[in-house]
Design a protein around this motif. Sequence first.
Motif, PDB file in Angstrom:
ATOM      1  N   THR A  63     100.871 110.432 -24.292  1.00 37.49           N
ATOM      2  CA  THR A  63     101.978 109.798 -24.644  1.00 37.49           C
ATOM      3  C   THR A  63     102.783 110.408 -25.616  1.00 37.49           C
ATOM      4  N   TYR A 157     106.425  97.215 -30.513  1.00 39.56           N
ATOM      5  CA  TYR A 157     105.940  97.952 -29.019  1.00 39.56           C
ATOM      6  C   TYR A 157     107.136  97.510 -27.967  1.00 39.56           C
ATOM      7  N   LEU A 161     108.606 100.401 -25.924  1.00 41.05           N
ATOM      8  CA  LEU A 161     108.797 100.437 -24.348  1.00 41.05           C
ATOM      9  C   LEU A 161     110.370 100.455 -23.952  1.00 41.05           C
ATOM     10  N   MET A 165     111.346 103.373 -21.326  1.00 37.60           N
ATOM     11  CA  MET A 165     111.794 103.228 -19.965  1.00 37.60           C
ATOM     12  C   MET A 165     113.119 103.825 -19.807  1.00 37.60           C
ATOM     13  N   LEU A 172     107.963  99.523 -16.246  1.00 34.52           N
ATOM     14  CA  LEU A 172     107.410  98.900 -17.334  1.00 34.52           C
ATOM     15  C   LEU A 172     105.798  98.988 -17.554  1.00 34.52           C
ATOM     16  N   ALA A 175     105.468 102.660 -19.119  1.00 30.27           N
ATOM     17  CA  ALA A 175     105.937 102.514 -20.330  1.00 30.27           C
ATOM     18  C   ALA A 175     104.795 101.958 -21.316  1.00 30.27           C
ATOM     19  N   ALA A 176     104.196 100.870 -20.814  1.00 33.82           N
ATOM     20  CA  ALA A 176     103.080 100.213 -21.453  1.00 33.82           C
ATOM     21  C   ALA A 176     101.980 101.079 -21.696  1.00 33.82           C
ATOM     22  N   ALA A 179     103.076 103.486 -24.446  1.00 36.63           N
ATOM     23  CA  ALA A 179     103.963 102.888 -25.828  1.00 36.63           C
ATOM     24  C   ALA A 179     103.182 101.640 -26.371  1.00 36.63           C
ATOM     25  N   VAL A 180     102.060 101.162 -25.587  1.00 38.05           N
ATOM     26  CA  VAL A 180     101.282  99.703 -26.313  1.00 38.05           C
ATOM     27  C   VAL A 180     100.003 100.048 -25.985  1.00 38.05           C
TER      28      VAL A 180
END
Length: 210
Positions: A63, A157, A161, A165, A172, A175-176, A179-180
């Motif tokens: 990431t 978050y 995201l 994106m 999504l 990205a999750a 980013a999450v």
Amino acid sequence: MSTFKNYLTFTFQFYIIAEKRLGRLKLQTTTTKKISTAELTKMSMCVALCCISANIFFPLPFTPGMVTALTIFLSLTAYILTPKQTFTVIAVYLLLGIAGLPIFAGTGGLGRLLSPVGGFYFAWLVAYPLLSYLKGAEINFKRYVLMNFFVTMPVTYLGGLLSMMFLMKIDLWQAATMAVFPFIFGDVLKTCAAAFLGVKINSKLNIQAL
């Protein structure tokens, strides 16, 4: 040794800049209540702590985001300051970084905010004032943690995201995963640490105010 001296010099310089920038707020306040010296000192210290902690970080291989100690002190800022003061502290921190100080995980400049991780930074301007507003008047560790977990973390978050994106052209789920998911466990631990510090500091400040 020279590196350590340079770091101390850098820390002192951005602290002085923060004091000057925040000091203008007191001079410009005419129709509203003036910021007290104690409040101004707390805000200045929060800016300094945010700048220092932002340089305690380590990257993850999957990431563009970084694991950083900064979020501990952003949460602490929200716990001990008002929403407006929290917004001001974060805005000053961002302005200092945009001006070139290496306080965006070891880098500085506007480019960091326009990168795939820029959404995190912009989201903080909403997420942490919200936390300050929702923490309540009562000093409560459980409420501090819950408001951070259910409000501040999701808003942060969401910012990450969206920027990933949009700028990385990914969906999504992808990205999750960047980013999450990599940050949830660490953010929960940091939330608890910040809430613990917030309870201790606010309790001490309340005692001193009596």
